[in-house]
Design a protein around this motif. Structure first.
Motif, PDB file in Angstrom:
ATOM      1  N   ILE A   1       0.844  -1.208   0.000  1.00  0.00           N
ATOM      2  CA  ILE A   1       0.000   0.000   0.000  1.00  0.00           C
ATOM      3  C   ILE A   1       0.872   1.249   0.000  1.00  0.00           C
ATOM      4  O   ILE A   1       0.586   2.218  -0.716  1.00  0.00           O
ATOM      5  CB  ILE A   1      -0.950   0.001   1.213  1.00  0.00           C
ATOM      6  N   LEU A   2       1.960   1.263   0.802  1.00  0.00           N
ATOM      7  CA  LEU A   2       2.852   2.429   0.858  1.00  0.00           C
ATOM      8  C   LEU A   2       3.466   2.696  -0.514  1.00  0.00           C
ATOM      9  O   LEU A   2       3.527   3.849  -0.976  1.00  0.00           O
ATOM     10  CB  LEU A   2       3.947   2.189   1.892  1.00  0.00           C
ATOM     11  N   SER A   3       3.904   1.638  -1.186  1.00  0.00           N
ATOM     12  CA  SER A   3       4.507   1.803  -2.515  1.00  0.00           C
ATOM     13  C   SER A   3       3.473   2.316  -3.509  1.00  0.00           C
ATOM     14  O   SER A   3       3.776   3.177  -4.358  1.00  0.00           O
ATOM     15  CB  SER A   3       5.081   0.467  -2.996  1.00  0.00           C
TER      16      SER A   3
ATOM     17  N   LEU B   1       1.244   9.348  -5.920  1.00  0.00           N
ATOM     18  CA  LEU B   1       1.560  10.746  -5.629  1.00  0.00           C
ATOM     19  C   LEU B   1       2.573  11.309  -6.615  1.00  0.00           C
ATOM     20  O   LEU B   1       2.446  12.453  -7.086  1.00  0.00           O
ATOM     21  CB  LEU B   1       2.103  10.873  -4.193  1.00  0.00           C
ATOM     22  N   SER B   2       3.591  10.543  -6.937  1.00  0.00           N
ATOM     23  CA  SER B   2       4.626  11.016  -7.871  1.00  0.00           C
ATOM     24  C   SER B   2       4.042  11.246  -9.261  1.00  0.00           C
ATOM     25  O   SER B   2       4.362  12.238  -9.925  1.00  0.00           O
ATOM     26  CB  SER B   2       5.770  10.003  -7.940  1.00  0.00           C
ATOM     27  N   VAL B   3       3.179  10.330  -9.703  1.00  0.00           N
ATOM     28  CA  VAL B   3       2.583  10.461 -11.035  1.00  0.00           C
ATOM     29  C   VAL B   3       1.667  11.669 -11.103  1.00  0.00           C
ATOM     30  O   VAL B   3       1.756  12.500 -12.008  1.00  0.00           O
ATOM     31  CB  VAL B   3       1.810   9.170 -11.398  1.00  0.00           C
ATOM     32  N   TRP B   4       0.754  11.775 -10.123  1.00  0.00           N
ATOM     33  CA  TRP B   4      -0.211  12.869 -10.171  1.00  0.00           C
ATOM     34  C   TRP B   4       0.441  14.223  -9.860  1.00  0.00           C
ATOM     35  O   TRP B   4      -0.027  15.253 -10.360  1.00  0.00           O
ATOM     36  CB  TRP B   4      -1.353  12.615  -9.192  1.00  0.00           C
TER      37      TRP B   4
ATOM     38  N   HIS C   1       8.077  13.515  -0.679  1.00  0.00           N
ATOM     39  CA  HIS C   1       8.950  12.816   0.263  1.00  0.00           C
ATOM     40  C   HIS C   1       8.240  12.674   1.616  1.00  0.00           C
ATOM     41  O   HIS C   1       7.167  13.242   1.822  1.00  0.00           O
ATOM     42  CB  HIS C   1      10.297  13.517   0.428  1.00  0.00           C
ATOM     43  N   GLN C   2       8.855  11.913   2.506  1.00  0.00           N
ATOM     44  CA  GLN C   2       8.302  11.639   3.837  1.00  0.00           C
ATOM     45  C   GLN C   2       6.847  11.167   3.758  1.00  0.00           C
ATOM     46  O   GLN C   2       5.967  11.670   4.460  1.00  0.00           O
ATOM     47  CB  GLN C   2       8.402  12.878   4.739  1.00  0.00           C
ATOM     48  N   VAL C   3       6.611  10.200   2.894  1.00  0.00           N
ATOM     49  CA  VAL C   3       5.263   9.654   2.743  1.00  0.00           C
ATOM     50  C   VAL C   3       5.012   8.620   3.843  1.00  0.00           C
ATOM     51  O   VAL C   3       5.828   7.717   4.066  1.00  0.00           O
ATOM     52  CB  VAL C   3       5.089   8.992   1.358  1.00  0.00           C
TER      53      VAL C   3
END
Length: 466
Positions: free
Chosen positions: A384-386, A392-395, A406-408
């Motif tokens: 789930i974290l990945s 988040l990176s894509v959007w 960062h710091q997710v």
């Protein structure tokens, strides 16, 4: 006030008053012997004055000892007025002495019975008395000024009259030796007039203190000090009154009603500290009244009203529609509350806002559930974290202005996933634009992962390239 400093000042006052008693007793005996041996009315009046000094200084010593006692159940403002009472009693002694001496001087002049037999012994006693009174006057005046003691100031004034009296008595003996016998009675009458005037001045100051007359210019000084403290909007009533060797009073200051209680308390403490620094021997009570300032914004007024009703609000939107004020906001209420009770709370807030801004104000509230108790959760699985990191990176790339995710952190709770992350944006962008981009990223993330309950994105300024 510094307790050790006050204790030392009180010991000094008691010591100088006690020494004054002993000296007055010795001078009384010496002057009386010389007065009876010469028959000088002026010298006998001086001896009577010294006798009264013994009583007056004893009263001063007792008053000084009593005045520095702390406040108790019967004397809520302390015992400082004992010094004023002592000073008033001394003025009574001065007026009594003045009347007796003037009466006897006039009687001798009218009857012709004014024979005086000067002697070197009497002159020597007077010379010693003059030196002693000069020393006592200087010492008492110095200590009275340093400790702000009314009783010692009255004693100092009393001994200044003794000093002048003794000087004139010495002159009277000299004139009597030259054959001017009437000079003794005339000088005695003149001294009595001087004593009466000195007593009147002392009585006027003492009565003013007993009537709590504010020292001239002191209230304005306190007001200026209080007004200089940051956070004070204005200074209301200032009341000042003398209480023995200290000054007591009350100060009312106005502060913005939008300030939290902790801030108001801090401002009140700083006002008291500023006054104590400017007037070390003072005790002031400071009260702070919250008032509406002209500089208050509508947003501040809305938040204040919501706070008074113990209702958290956010997303407050204020509009002016055709001259009519329109307010909309999100209202947070415990998610376990029934709709009926929640609607009552919302109505109460809406009514309070209309009372503040006018009955024609349009108010709309959106009720949101507020989590009162902490959610019990655990770190989500690595899968789930990945998934969240990748989404988040894509959007974020699609938003153009949000980058460097960062710091997710992802926590799994009974209500769903709670996502926290940090990102960076151009520091020159305004908050409204950055917030809109972060909100857009949240909506896209929720579309990707439906079980997300809450997303908190913390935007940080990116470092500008040199």
């Amino acid at each position: 006030m510094n307790n050790s400093h006050d204790a030392e000042a009180n010991r000094r006052k008691e010591k100088v008053a006690l020494v004054s008693i002993l000296v007055s007793a010795l001078l009384t005996i010496a002057k009386a012997i010389a007065g009876f041996s010469t028959g000088s009315l002026a010298l006998l009046s001086d001896a009577a004055n010294s006798l009264l000094d013994v009583g007056a200084t004893t009263l001063t010593w007792l008053a000084v000892r009593e005045a520095h006692k702390p406040a108790d159940d019967q004397h809520h403002y302390g015992h400082g007025k004992f010094e004023s009472m002592s000073a008033l009693a001394e003025t009574a002694f001065l007026f009594l002495l003045s009347g007796v001496v003037a009466f006897e001087g006039i009687r001798r002049l009218s009857s012709g019975a004014h024979y005086v037999e000067p002697s070197w012994t009497a002159g020597g006693i007077l010379a010693v008395a003059i030196a002693v009174d000069a020393w006592r006057w200087w010492t008492l005046k110095k200590v009275a000024r340093e400790t702000n003691s009314e009783a010692l100031e009255a004693d100092a004034l009393h001994f200044s009259t003794d000093l002048i009296n003794s000087i004139f008595v010495l002159i009277a003996l000299g004139l009597a030796a030259l054959g001017y016998q009437a000079a003794d009675a005339l000088i005695a009458i003149g001294v009595s007039v001087y004593i009466a005037f000195a007593g009147f001045g002392l009585a006027r100051r003492t009565i003013a203190n007993l009537l709590d007359t504010a020292p001239k210019g002191l209230a304005e000084r306190v007001q200026a000090v209080a007004d200089s403290v940051p956070g004070v909007a204005s200074v209301g009533r200032v009341r000042v009154r003398p209480a023995g060797s200290i000054v007591m009073g009350e100060v009312e200051v106005d502060v913005s009603r939008t300030l939290p209680l902790e801030r108001v308390s801090a401002i009140r403490d700083r006002v008291a500290q500023a006054i104590a620094l400017d007037l070390p021997r003072s005790e002031f009570t400071v009260t702070a009244s919250p008032v509406q300032l002209d500089s208050e914004t509508i947003q501040e007024r809305i938040n204040l009203i919501a706070h008074k009703n113990h209702l958290p609000v956010h997303h407050v939107t204020v509009q002016n529609v055709n001259g009519r004020l329109s307010i909309s906001l999100d209202l947070e209420i415990d998610g376990r509350t029934k709709l009926g009770h929640a609607h009552i709370a919302a109505t109460r807030l809406e009514d309070a806002l209309r009372e503040e801004f006018g009955s024609d104000t349009e108010v709309e509230t959106h009720i949101e559930p507020l989590e009162i108790d902490p959610l019990v959760g655990q770190d989500a699985s690595d899968d789930i974290l990945s998934l969240v990191k990748a989404a988040l990176s894509v959007w974020a790339a699609d938003t153009h202005d949000i980058h460097d995710i960062h710091q997710v952190r992802v926590r799994e709770t009974s209500c769903g996933y709670v996502v926290n992350y940090h990102c960076r944006a151009d520091p020159l962008l305004d908050i409204a634009h950055v917030h809109a981009e972060v909100d857009a990223l949240e909506r896209l993330l929720r579309q990707e992962i439906p079980h997300i309950a809450r997303v908190v994105g913390h935007a940080e300024p990116a470092r500008l390239e040199a």
